[in-house]
Design a protein around this motif. Structure first.
Motif, PDB file in Angstrom:
ATOM      1  N   ILE A  31       0.838  -1.202   0.000  1.00 35.12           N
ATOM      2  CA  ILE A  31       0.000   0.000   0.000  1.00 35.12           C
ATOM      3  C   ILE A  31       0.874   1.254   0.000  1.00 35.12           C
ATOM      4  N   ASP A  32       1.924   1.239   0.793  1.00 33.49           N
ATOM      5  CA  ASP A  32       2.838   2.389   0.820  1.00 33.49           C
ATOM      6  C   ASP A  32       3.456   2.619  -0.560  1.00 33.49           C
ATOM      7  N   ALA A  33       3.828   1.542  -1.235  1.00 30.91           N
ATOM      8  CA  ALA A  33       4.416   1.653  -2.571  1.00 30.91           C
ATOM      9  C   ALA A  33       3.396   2.222  -3.561  1.00 30.91           C
ATOM     10  N   PHE A  34       2.141   1.743  -3.462  1.00 27.68           N
ATOM     11  CA  PHE A  34       1.083   2.258  -4.331  1.00 27.68           C
ATOM     12  C   PHE A  34       0.869   3.765  -4.091  1.00 27.68           C
ATOM     13  N   THR A  35       0.865   4.157  -2.808  1.00 27.37           N
ATOM     14  CA  THR A  35       0.638   5.571  -2.469  1.00 27.37           C
ATOM     15  C   THR A  35       1.746   6.455  -3.014  1.00 27.37           C
ATOM     16  N   ARG A  36       3.008   5.977  -2.841  1.00 23.15           N
ATOM     17  CA  ARG A  36       4.142   6.759  -3.364  1.00 23.15           C
ATOM     18  C   ARG A  36       4.055   6.890  -4.880  1.00 23.15           C
ATOM     19  N   LYS A  37       3.672   5.797  -5.545  1.00 27.84           N
ATOM     20  CA  LYS A  37       3.561   5.821  -7.002  1.00 27.84           C
ATOM     21  C   LYS A  37       2.448   6.768  -7.435  1.00 27.84           C
ATOM     22  N   GLN A  38       1.328   6.730  -6.743  1.00 27.43           N
ATOM     23  CA  GLN A  38       0.204   7.605  -7.100  1.00 27.43           C
ATOM     24  C   GLN A  38       0.577   9.078  -6.928  1.00 27.43           C
ATOM     25  N   GLU A  39       1.218   9.402  -5.805  1.00 32.18           N
ATOM     26  CA  GLU A  39       1.621  10.783  -5.568  1.00 32.18           C
ATOM     27  C   GLU A  39       2.614  11.250  -6.622  1.00 32.18           C
ATOM     28  N   SER A  40       3.546  10.372  -6.993  1.00 30.55           N
ATOM     29  CA  SER A  40       4.543  10.715  -8.001  1.00 30.55           C
ATOM     30  C   SER A  40       3.882  11.004  -9.358  1.00 30.55           C
ATOM     31  N   LEU A  41       2.917  10.164  -9.740  1.00 30.57           N
ATOM     32  CA  LEU A  41       2.217  10.362 -11.013  1.00 30.57           C
ATOM     33  C   LEU A  41       1.398  11.644 -10.994  1.00 30.57           C
TER      34      LEU A  41
END
Length: 474
Positions: A31-41
């Motif tokens: 979930i943390d990885a998904f959140t970081r990816k979403q914020e980056s995009l």
């Protein structure tokens, strides 16, 4: 034994906490990885959007720079006499610059016909007992007919003239003088101006002679008289001593490619000298200067935006497409020009690029004001000509912001990744639900086993307690 519905009920162990901790340990890193990816995009998408907005704003200005009409405007400055405004003007882009002294000798007017004294005593007078048709004419092509009913009064005649749908501009009024020797006067005013365009009224019955216009040669019985001061007249102006006539108060091309609208006649002093106004036609330098300032501001806004978004730590740092756009912008505005007079590039009209890549006004070669004073039309060619800078800039920016441009493709890709990420999160949540269900199944078996063992222990303890010689510990 009864069914165990909550983990740990049978065994007394805190299996719920163990399950939650196990699921959290498995899920949280993902979930943390998904959140970081979403914020980056999202941050990258926002940065791309800001650059796109800056490109679009510059492109709006470039579209104006690419329009030759924006370099063909003329301004008219009029120094009116103290007696009041004599005229207004509308110059076109084709007019030559110059200065003119203009006087208004006479305003155009339509004719005015007045009925004879005592032709009518009041508004209730009958103008025709049996009815008839009046024909109104003015000039070569203005005409309409009006048919009156039997017994029509003077007031009804007035109202019928004013209400006629095909009336070309005749206004009827009645003036009640209060003098029995004069009576009520029918006054007809025509809006058709110009010499020879007097109002002519005829009828098909002698009963209406009083409403026909008088003409000593062709209609001596007509009762409506047009005085010498009430005849239709041309407007007359004097332009640099040359008299010019117009059938209306609008002079089109009296000065070529300019429309003059006269407002009042010039006052004449005791020596017979008429007031004049000084008209100065010049290039619209102010609008061009404003447009160039807008170009500089929006160009620099884009350059600054690219610089900000590509800094270290920013989402577009190291982005090759942004570097490419900046380089192409500099190359395009510095392109060699042809057919632009003395201007070999737009830097020759008073612009320069500083070491940070921003556009500035410069007077090193010549200032932009000097360029406009000396070669105004060539500035338009430098920007809006067939080989001008604006057309190449339009094409360049279009490659980025058009529907199939690089920015649009980038936005589509980022939005697609965000959509894919939503699917990844949903799939992960499904996997975690399955993982939790598996844990609960495993721990449910353990719970039942421990519960059975506990019951067995209790049973054996009870049996041993009942054996002879078995002593309970108090």
């Amino acid at each position: 034994m009864p069914l165990i519905t909550s983990a740990g009920i049978g065994s007394g162990l805190d299996l719920e906490s163990i399950i939650r901790a196990s699921v959290q340990a498995e899920s949280t890193p993902k979930i943390d990885a998904f959140t970081r990816k979403q914020e980056s995009l999202k941050v990258e998408l926002s940065a791309i959007g800001e650059v796109k907005a800056a490109i679009s704003k510059l492109n709006d200005t470039i579209e104006k720079l690419a329009d030759p009409e924006n370099f063909g405007k003329r301004t008219a400055t009029i120094k009116q006499p103290t007696s009041g405004d004599l005229f207004s003007v509308t110059p076109t882009k084709d007019i030559s610059v110059g200065k003119f002294d203009i006087a208004v000798n006479q305003l155009a007017q339509g004719s005015r016909a007045v009925s004879a004294d005592n032709a009518f005593s009041s508004v209730d007078d009958v103008v025709t007992a049996s009815g008839g048709t009046l024909t109104f004419k003015a000039g070569a092509d203005k005409t309409f007919d009006l048919t009156l009913s039997a017994g029509a009064t003077l007031a009804q005649l007035r109202d019928s003239i004013n209400a006629a749908t095909d009336n070309f501009g005749v206004t009827a009024n009645i003036v009640n003088t209060g003098d029995p020797l004069v009576g009520s006067k029918l006054v007809l005013t025509s809006s058709v101006s110009g010499d020879g365009n007097d109002l002519v009224i005829t009828s098909d019955t002698a009963e209406l002679d009083a409403v026909e216009t008088h003409d000593a040669a062709s209609n001596p019985t007509g009762g409506m008289v047009i005085g010498s001061d009430d005849k239709a007249k041309d407007a007359i102006i004097t332009v640099d001593g040359l008299a010019v006539k117009s059938t209306s108060n609008t002079f089109k091309d009296a000065v070529q490619d300019m429309t003059i609208n006269v407002l009042k006649a010039s006052d004449v002093d005791g020596t017979g000298t008429a007031d004049t106004a000084q008209l100065n036609i010049d290039y619209d330098k102010e609008s061009v200067s404003t447009l160039v300032d807008e170009f500089i501001a929006n160009y620099n806004n884009l350059i600054g935006n690219i610089g900000f978004q590509t800094r270290i730590g920013k989402p577009l740092n190291g982005d090759s497409s942004m570097r490419g756009l900046k380089d192409q912008l500099v190359n395009t505005i510095g392109k060699p020009l042809t057919d632009a007079g003395p201007f070999g590039s737009i830097f020759d009209i008073g612009l320069t690029v500083n070491k940070e890549g921003y556009l500035e006004k410069s007077s090193l070669v010549r200032s932009i004001n000097d360029a406009m004073d000396q070669n105004f039309d060539d500035i338009g060619k430098a920007f809006a000509g067939d080989n001008g800078v604006a057309k190449d800039l339009e094409k360049l920016l279009g490659n980025y912001i058009d529907s199939s441009g690089l920015i649009k493709q980038r936005e589509t890709s980022l939005n697609g990744q965000l959509d894919d990420l939503k699917d990844d999160v949903a799939n992960h949540q499904y996997r975690m639900e399955s993982f939790e269900a598996g844990l609960r199944k495993q721990y449910a078996g353990l719970d039942v086993l421990l519960a059975n063992m506990k019951q067995t222990q209790q049973y054996l303890g009870a049996q041993l307690a009942n054996l002879p010689g078995f002593t309970k510990t108090k």
